[in-house]
Design a protein around this motif. Structure first.
Motif, PDB file in Angstrom:
ATOM      1  N   ILE A 203      30.728  36.454  39.424  1.00 21.91           N
ATOM      2  CA  ILE A 203      29.674  35.423  39.467  1.00 21.91           C
ATOM      3  C   ILE A 203      28.327  36.059  39.143  1.00 21.91           C
ATOM      4  O   ILE A 203      27.531  35.521  38.367  1.00 21.91           O
ATOM      5  N   GLY A 204      28.078  37.240  39.715  1.00 17.82           N
ATOM      6  CA  GLY A 204      26.820  37.927  39.437  1.00 17.82           C
ATOM      7  C   GLY A 204      26.676  38.317  37.987  1.00 17.82           C
ATOM      8  O   GLY A 204      25.596  38.152  37.388  1.00 17.82           O
ATOM      9  N   THR A 205      27.758  38.826  37.378  1.00  9.85           N
ATOM     10  CA  THR A 205      27.666  39.206  35.957  1.00  9.85           C
ATOM     11  C   THR A 205      27.575  37.968  35.060  1.00  9.85           C
ATOM     12  O   THR A 205      26.989  38.034  33.980  1.00  9.85           O
ATOM     13  N   PRO A 223      23.129  23.844  50.698  1.00  8.94           N
ATOM     14  CA  PRO A 223      23.427  24.881  51.691  1.00  8.94           C
ATOM     15  C   PRO A 223      24.590  25.785  51.272  1.00  8.94           C
ATOM     16  O   PRO A 223      24.557  26.994  51.492  1.00  8.94           O
ATOM     17  N   VAL A 224      25.634  25.191  50.658  1.00  9.02           N
ATOM     18  CA  VAL A 224      26.790  26.000  50.247  1.00  9.02           C
ATOM     19  C   VAL A 224      26.390  26.979  49.145  1.00  9.02           C
ATOM     20  O   VAL A 224      26.783  28.152  49.160  1.00  9.02           O
ATOM     21  N   TYR A 225      25.603  26.511  48.181  1.00 12.10           N
ATOM     22  CA  TYR A 225      25.147  27.390  47.096  1.00 12.10           C
ATOM     23  C   TYR A 225      24.271  28.510  47.664  1.00 12.10           C
ATOM     24  O   TYR A 225      24.390  29.676  47.254  1.00 12.10           O
ATOM     25  N   ASP A 226      23.429  28.172  48.618  1.00 16.41           N
ATOM     26  CA  ASP A 226      22.553  29.154  49.250  1.00 16.41           C
ATOM     27  C   ASP A 226      23.364  30.274  49.903  1.00 16.41           C
ATOM     28  O   ASP A 226      23.096  31.469  49.714  1.00 16.41           O
ATOM     29  N   ILE A 227      24.394  29.900  50.656  1.00 20.44           N
ATOM     30  CA  ILE A 227      25.240  30.884  51.329  1.00 20.44           C
ATOM     31  C   ILE A 227      26.009  31.710  50.308  1.00 20.44           C
ATOM     32  O   ILE A 227      26.134  32.934  50.434  1.00 20.44           O
ATOM     33  N   MET A 228      26.530  31.041  49.256  1.00 20.91           N
ATOM     34  CA  MET A 228      27.269  31.762  48.222  1.00 20.91           C
ATOM     35  C   MET A 228      26.376  32.797  47.542  1.00 20.91           C
ATOM     36  O   MET A 228      26.794  33.940  47.318  1.00 20.91           O
ATOM     37  N   LEU A 229      25.133  32.423  47.246  1.00 23.76           N
ATOM     38  CA  LEU A 229      24.207  33.371  46.634  1.00 23.76           C
ATOM     39  C   LEU A 229      23.987  34.587  47.524  1.00 23.76           C
ATOM     40  O   LEU A 229      23.914  35.728  47.044  1.00 23.76           O
ATOM     41  N   ASP A 230      23.884  34.346  48.821  1.00 24.22           N
ATOM     42  CA  ASP A 230      23.673  35.461  49.747  1.00 24.22           C
ATOM     43  C   ASP A 230      24.848  36.442  49.704  1.00 24.22           C
ATOM     44  O   ASP A 230      24.656  37.659  49.741  1.00 24.22           O
ATOM     45  N   PHE A 231      26.049  35.915  49.629  1.00 20.58           N
ATOM     46  CA  PHE A 231      27.215  36.800  49.583  1.00 20.58           C
ATOM     47  C   PHE A 231      27.300  37.542  48.254  1.00 20.58           C
ATOM     48  O   PHE A 231      27.642  38.729  48.216  1.00 20.58           O
ATOM     49  N   VAL A 232      26.980  36.856  47.164  1.00 24.03           N
ATOM     50  CA  VAL A 232      26.954  37.532  45.862  1.00 24.03           C
ATOM     51  C   VAL A 232      25.918  38.649  45.884  1.00 24.03           C
ATOM     52  O   VAL A 232      26.190  39.788  45.485  1.00 24.03           O
ATOM     53  N   ARG A 234      24.694  40.155  48.449  1.00 27.71           N
ATOM     54  CA  ARG A 234      25.097  41.197  49.404  1.00 27.71           C
ATOM     55  C   ARG A 234      26.002  42.227  48.734  1.00 27.71           C
ATOM     56  O   ARG A 234      25.819  43.432  48.897  1.00 27.71           O
ATOM     57  N   ILE A 235      26.974  41.737  47.950  1.00 32.25           N
ATOM     58  CA  ILE A 235      27.894  42.642  47.266  1.00 32.25           C
ATOM     59  C   ILE A 235      27.163  43.424  46.173  1.00 32.25           C
ATOM     60  O   ILE A 235      27.292  44.647  46.062  1.00 32.25           O
ATOM     61  N   LEU A 236      26.364  42.718  45.355  1.00 34.51           N
ATOM     62  CA  LEU A 236      25.685  43.373  44.236  1.00 34.51           C
ATOM     63  C   LEU A 236      24.684  44.426  44.709  1.00 34.51           C
ATOM     64  O   LEU A 236      24.389  45.374  43.981  1.00 34.51           O
ATOM     65  N   GLY A 237      24.168  44.242  45.909  1.00 36.71           N
ATOM     66  CA  GLY A 237      23.161  45.173  46.424  1.00 36.71           C
ATOM     67  C   GLY A 237      23.730  46.428  47.051  1.00 36.71           C
ATOM     68  O   GLY A 237      22.976  47.281  47.513  1.00 36.71           O
ATOM     69  N   GLN A 238      25.061  46.562  47.080  1.00 38.75           N
ATOM     70  CA  GLN A 238      25.681  47.724  47.717  1.00 38.75           C
ATOM     71  C   GLN A 238      25.999  48.796  46.668  1.00 38.75           C
ATOM     72  O   GLN A 238      25.762  48.611  45.474  1.00 38.75           O
ATOM     73  N   ASN A 239      26.588  49.872  47.162  1.00 38.19           N
ATOM     74  CA  ASN A 239      26.938  51.004  46.294  1.00 38.19           C
ATOM     75  C   ASN A 239      27.987  50.570  45.255  1.00 38.19           C
ATOM     76  O   ASN A 239      29.137  50.303  45.609  1.00 38.19           O
ATOM     77  N   PRO A 240      27.643  50.495  43.962  1.00 35.81           N
ATOM     78  CA  PRO A 240      28.597  50.002  42.962  1.00 35.81           C
ATOM     79  C   PRO A 240      29.811  50.909  42.799  1.00 35.81           C
ATOM     80  O   PRO A 240      30.893  50.435  42.421  1.00 35.81           O
ATOM     81  N   TYR A 241      29.668  52.198  43.072  1.00 36.90           N
ATOM     82  CA  TYR A 241      30.808  53.111  42.953  1.00 36.90           C
ATOM     83  C   TYR A 241      31.878  52.780  43.993  1.00 36.90           C
ATOM     84  O   TYR A 241      33.075  52.825  43.704  1.00 36.90           O
TER      85      TYR A 241
END
Length: 458
Positions: A203-205, A223-232, A234-241
């Motif tokens: 989704i992020g790419t 609200p659902v889109y807002d929560i989904m964005l937060d999870f996307v 959250r994942i994208l902001g972590q260590n990609p390796y």
């Protein structure tokens, strides 16, 4: 039962010796998860030593533990050795570490795959060394183990002594344990992590491919889109390796990808054909397989309503004082709420306006705000001398007057019963008044209370 006593009893029953003598070496201990577990084991009276390939001795110093300058010596003298390194090098590190461990010790790994690491531990650990595959299903941002899932994959005959010790340690600290085989673990996480991360990252790419403005889209979000964005995010902001290895090192993940992309293709084809019946049939079939969708609706409603409730509370607080804690920095801001929008709140603090993103803050409740003020404000002292009624107890008077929330503490600093013309005891109370209130007004309130119970101000 006290957790430390319970843990200590487990050690004694398992024959591992006293609690204070146990030494834990965390290989990868300077990483984020390594640091989390360093604090955890230290808080439970283990002697912790860390090692990291980056050689960041300052991280060990900051945590108050030793850095293993001689890694081989640390391995050979440790009761527990924990491997928490990137997935792609875990088996290599195990092969280099396990043969050097002393008899009676325990080797554990904290990685997202279990079949490869446990096979490596079985292969390289001497017979007298026990092994335990583990997978904490959480990240280093959690404050404690309470409510967190911890997966254990013990190998029969290779963890008889240490398994009950570790199980007790984690369960006594509130973790929910799941005990399964390494193969079962890898099959489940290929979906639990592999599919979930794959979908969110895709989704992020896709946002990137479409050159789609995520920030602008928040103006129109549900609200659902807002929560989904937060999870996307959250994942994208972590260590990609880390996420790359989760996708690439588990052979079960490719089967999941194939099934997912096939379903994406089928549903997209149905949409292109405008085949409503086929689309609805797909959804109904998936709902039947999913199972209890009603409970999922209630749980998601709870999540949505919690976000709405905090926003409503901010709206209701306009013109009032609140306290908020910044989620990432931990800094607490207090002030009068001047403005609230769906994404921002503006606080007025000492004639200065502080804009804050709502998603980055947590609203403190009244008790939390009061405790923060007690610990962080510079409070005021006032001494009030009175003649108390005959046969009165000055300590009881303190209890009565202390009910005022603006008062931090009251203590007696002087007692004197030699005042001419009266047999009443003279008492001087030292009153500490909260640092952000009008001192004179609070002092007047306290004096009126004292007069009201029969005291005479001197």
């Amino acid at each position: 039962m006290d957790r430390r006593r319970a843990t200590n009893r487990s050690y004694e029953e398992s024959g591992t010796g006293g609690l204070l003598s146990l030494k834990v070496l965390i290989i990868g201990g300077t990483g984020e998860m390594g640091q989390w577990f360093t604090s955890f084991f230290r808080n439970h009276c283990y002697e912790v030593v860390v090692w990291g390939s980056s050689g960041k001795v300052e991280i060990a110093e900051r945590m108050g533990v030793d850095f293993a300058s001689d890694l081989d010596a640390a391995i050979s003298t440790s009761d527990i050795v924990i491997i928490t390194v990137p997935i792609n090098i875990t088996e290599k590190v195990i092969s280099e570490t396990a043969p050097k461990m002393k008899s009676g010790s325990l080797l554990m790994d904290f990685t997202s795959l279990k079949l490869g690491p446990t096979e490596a531990m079985k292969k390289y650990a001497p017979e007298g060394v026990e092994i335990l595959g583990t997978h904490p299903m959480f990240g280093p941002s959690i404050p404690s183990l309470h409510g967190q899932i911890f997966i254990l994959t013990p190998i029969e005959g290779r963890c008889n002594k240490w398994f009950p010790v570790m199980r007790s340690l984690f369960e006594d600290n509130g973790a929910h344990l799941e005990v399964i085989s390494p193969a079962e673990h890898d099959r489940f996480v290929s979906v639990v992590q592999g599919l979930t991360h794959f979908a969110y990252i895709t989704i992020g790419t896709t946002f990137d491919r479409l050159d789609f403005s995520v920030n602008e889209s928040r103006r129109f979000m549900s609200p659902v889109y807002d929560i989904m964005l937060d999870f996307v995010g959250r994942i994208l902001g972590q260590n990609p390796y880390l996420y790359a290895y989760i996708q690439m090192e588990n052979p079960e993940v490719i089967k999941v990808h194939d099934a997912f992309m096939q379903q994406c293709s089928e549903i997209s084809s149905i949409v292109r054909k405008k085949d409503v019946e086929a689309f609805t049939a797909k959804m109904k079939e998936a709902a039947v397989h999913f199972g209890d969708t009603a409970s999922a609706l209630r749980r998601s409603d709870k999540l949505i309503n919690s976000k709405i409730a905090e926003f409503d509370e901010l709206i209701d607080s306009i013109g009032q004082e609140i306290g908020v804690r910044h989620i990432y920095s931990g800094v607490v801001h207090t002030g009068i709420v001047k403005k609230v929008s769906p994404r921002d709140v503006v606080l007025e603090c000492s004639s200065r306006m502080i804009p804050l993103k709502i998603e980055n803050i947590r609203l403190l409740d009244e008790e939390e705000l009061h405790e923060w003020k007690l610990e962080n404000l510079k409070h005021h002292l006032r001494d009030i001398s009175v003649l108390i009624p005959e046969n009165s107890d000055a300590e009881i008077i303190i209890e009565l007057v202390s009910c005022n929330d603006d008062i931090v503490s009251i203590e007696i600093i002087d007692r004197y019963d030699g005042i001419e013309g009266t047999e009443r005891l003279s008492v001087t109370f030292r009153v500490m008044i909260m640092g952000d209130v009008e001192v004179e007004k609070v002092q007047q309130v306290v004096e009126r209370q004292l007069i009201g119970i029969g005291c005479a101000i001197r």
